[in-house]
Design an enzyme around this catalytic site. Structure first.
Site, PDB file in Angstrom:
ATOM      1  N   THR A 110      22.863  10.114  85.270  1.00 31.77           N
ATOM      2  CA  THR A 110      23.166  11.014  84.151  1.00 31.77           C
ATOM      3  C   THR A 110      24.553  10.768  83.558  1.00 31.77           C
ATOM      4  OG1 THR A 110      21.760  12.713  85.030  1.00 31.77           O
ATOM      5  CG2 THR A 110      23.601  13.486  83.735  1.00 31.77           C
TER       6      THR A 110
ATOM      7  N   ARG B 209       8.899  17.516  84.575  1.00 24.20           N
ATOM      8  CA  ARG B 209       9.999  17.990  85.439  1.00 24.20           C
ATOM      9  C   ARG B 209      11.299  18.094  84.618  1.00 24.20           C
ATOM     10  NH1 ARG B 209      15.242  15.746  86.910  1.00 24.20           N
ATOM     11  NH2 ARG B 209      15.845  16.622  88.891  1.00 24.20           N
ATOM     12  N   VAL B 210      11.980  19.207  84.741  1.00 24.79           N
ATOM     13  CA  VAL B 210      13.265  19.376  84.067  1.00 24.79           C
ATOM     14  C   VAL B 210      14.326  19.565  85.144  1.00 24.79           C
ATOM     15  CG1 VAL B 210      14.617  20.875  82.540  1.00 24.79           C
ATOM     16  CG2 VAL B 210      12.226  20.362  81.986  1.00 24.79           C
TER      17      VAL B 210
ATOM     18  N   ASP C 244      18.738  19.799  86.171  1.00 19.34           N
ATOM     19  CA  ASP C 244      19.845  20.733  85.908  1.00 19.34           C
ATOM     20  C   ASP C 244      20.573  20.454  84.596  1.00 19.34           C
ATOM     21  OD1 ASP C 244      20.686  18.231  87.050  1.00 19.34           O
ATOM     22  OD2 ASP C 244      22.704  19.070  87.204  1.00 19.34           O
TER      23      ASP C 244
HETATM   24  N1  ASP Z   1      21.002  15.643  87.430  1.00 17.67           N
HETATM   25  C1  ASP Z   1      19.995  14.784  86.869  1.00 17.67           C
HETATM   26  C2  ASP Z   1      18.650  15.389  87.088  1.00 17.67           C
HETATM   27  O1  ASP Z   1      18.399  15.912  88.148  1.00 17.67           O
HETATM   28  C3  ASP Z   1      19.978  13.415  87.454  1.00 17.67           C
HETATM   29  C4  ASP Z   1      21.301  12.732  87.486  1.00 17.67           C
HETATM   30  O2  ASP Z   1      22.348  13.361  87.514  1.00 17.67           O
HETATM   31  O3  ASP Z   1      21.299  11.494  87.469  1.00 17.67           O
HETATM   32  O4  ASP Z   1      17.827  15.285  86.216  1.00 17.67           O
END
Ligand code: ASP
Length: 306
Positions: A175, A203-204, A206
């Site tokens: 992310t 799926r969502v 955070d």
């Molecule tokens: N936090 C993000 C999620 O769970 C993934 C990530 O940080 O790479 O969708």
């Protein structure tokens, strides 16, 4: 105070894939370029909100990061992205979840904040909103960079062969996010992601959830999270860190230390955060082996790290 601060991250994880020095340089160059763009905006008196939107937009356009065109693929081999932006001066926020074919989800999040009465739009509704407002729309191919297809195939294979040996920390959570404090003392935060490799359709995580993957309030701090999203949702981690500052008046460093301890103690969570407090102090922390990040603290030098 007439100075500014900016922090960005490009994901947390073991980053064992970055043993190759050339790859490492590529990531750090990506972070440095974006920080310098942000510096141009903030030093000219631009707003924290503009700085985080532009920074995250540029990271979405860089295929090495898991957001925008470099997003990871879900269980159907498709891209579904989440993003959010928040303005610390008035707590206005915009978010999108499970969108496809949008080149820059962070711009759509900003548009939702500016042009709708809502905070979050998802899936088809969000994409319809984007079309109505003339947002650029990209075909699937734009998102299918070869590395992501290989990574997806490895994840599928691994799952079939070695479910019991799943070691999530070996996965890179890529992310992207940015937090900023402008010369006027206002804070803002933005986060954008393709989520987790081989995730369930719909799926969502955070990242688009205000208070979990993103939060900004001028009285406390701006936060962007990265990592295993479910852990950050269950601990409402970005808001937990902001509350710590608001209630104790401690600085960003102390708040990050508290937040990481809380994440581990409550859910043994994996990931990290970047935080800028209302005085412009920059702090970061992570429970994974590494996190790609960089910062400019109070108009100072540019730093980039894993
Ligand atoms: N936090 C993000 C999620 O769970 C993934 C990530 O940080 O790479 O969708």
């Amino acid at each position: 105070m007439n100075d500014y601060s900016l922090m960005i991250h490009g994901g947390a994880g073991s980053l064992d894939n970055i043993k190759d020095a050339k790859v490492a340089v590529r990531y750090l160059e990506g972070i440095r370029t974006v920080l310098e763009h942000g510096r141009t905006i903030l030093s000219a008196g631009g707003s924290a909100l503009e700085a985080v939107e532009v920074s995250v937009g540029l990271l979405e356009d860089d295929p090495v990061f898991n957001a925008g065109c470099g997003s990871v693929l879900n269980e159907h081999g498709r891209v579904e992205m989440d993003a959010a932006i928040m303005n610390g001066a008035d707590l206005r926020a915009g978010a999108v979840a499970a969108v496809s074919n949008i080149t820059n989800p962070v711009h759509l999040a900003r548009l939702i904040m500016a042009e709708s009465e809502h905070v979050m739009l998802i899936g088809q509704g969000a994409m319809e909103f984007a079309r109505q407002h003339g947002m650029p729309y990209a075909v699937d191919k734009y998102f299918h960079v070869p590395e992501r297809i290989e990574q997806f195939q490895r994840a599928r294979k691994g799952q079939q062969l070695a479910l019991d040996h799943d070691s999530p920390d070996e996965q890179k959570y890529g992310t992207v996010g940015a937090v900023a404090r402008d010369k006027a003392g206002h804070l803002a935060a933005a986060t954008s992601t393709g989520g987790i490799v081989n995730k369930h359709v719909g799926r969502v995580g955070d990242s688009p959830i205000i208070g979990a993957g993103v939060f900004a309030d001028d009285v406390s701090c701006a936060v962007s999270s990265t990592g295993y999203g479910e852990d950050f949702m269950r601990t409402v981690l970005a808001k937990t860190i902001a509350d710590y500052i608001e209630f104790t008046h401690e600085d960003a460093d102390k708040a990050v230390a508290y937040g990481m301890e809380y994440l581990v103690k409550k859910v043994n969570g994996r990931g990290g955060v970047i935080v800028i407090d209302s005085h412009g102090n920059c702090a970061s922390g992570f429970t994974t082996k590494k996190m790609i990040h960089g910062w400019i603290e109070r108009s100072g030098d540019t730093h980039c790290r894993f």
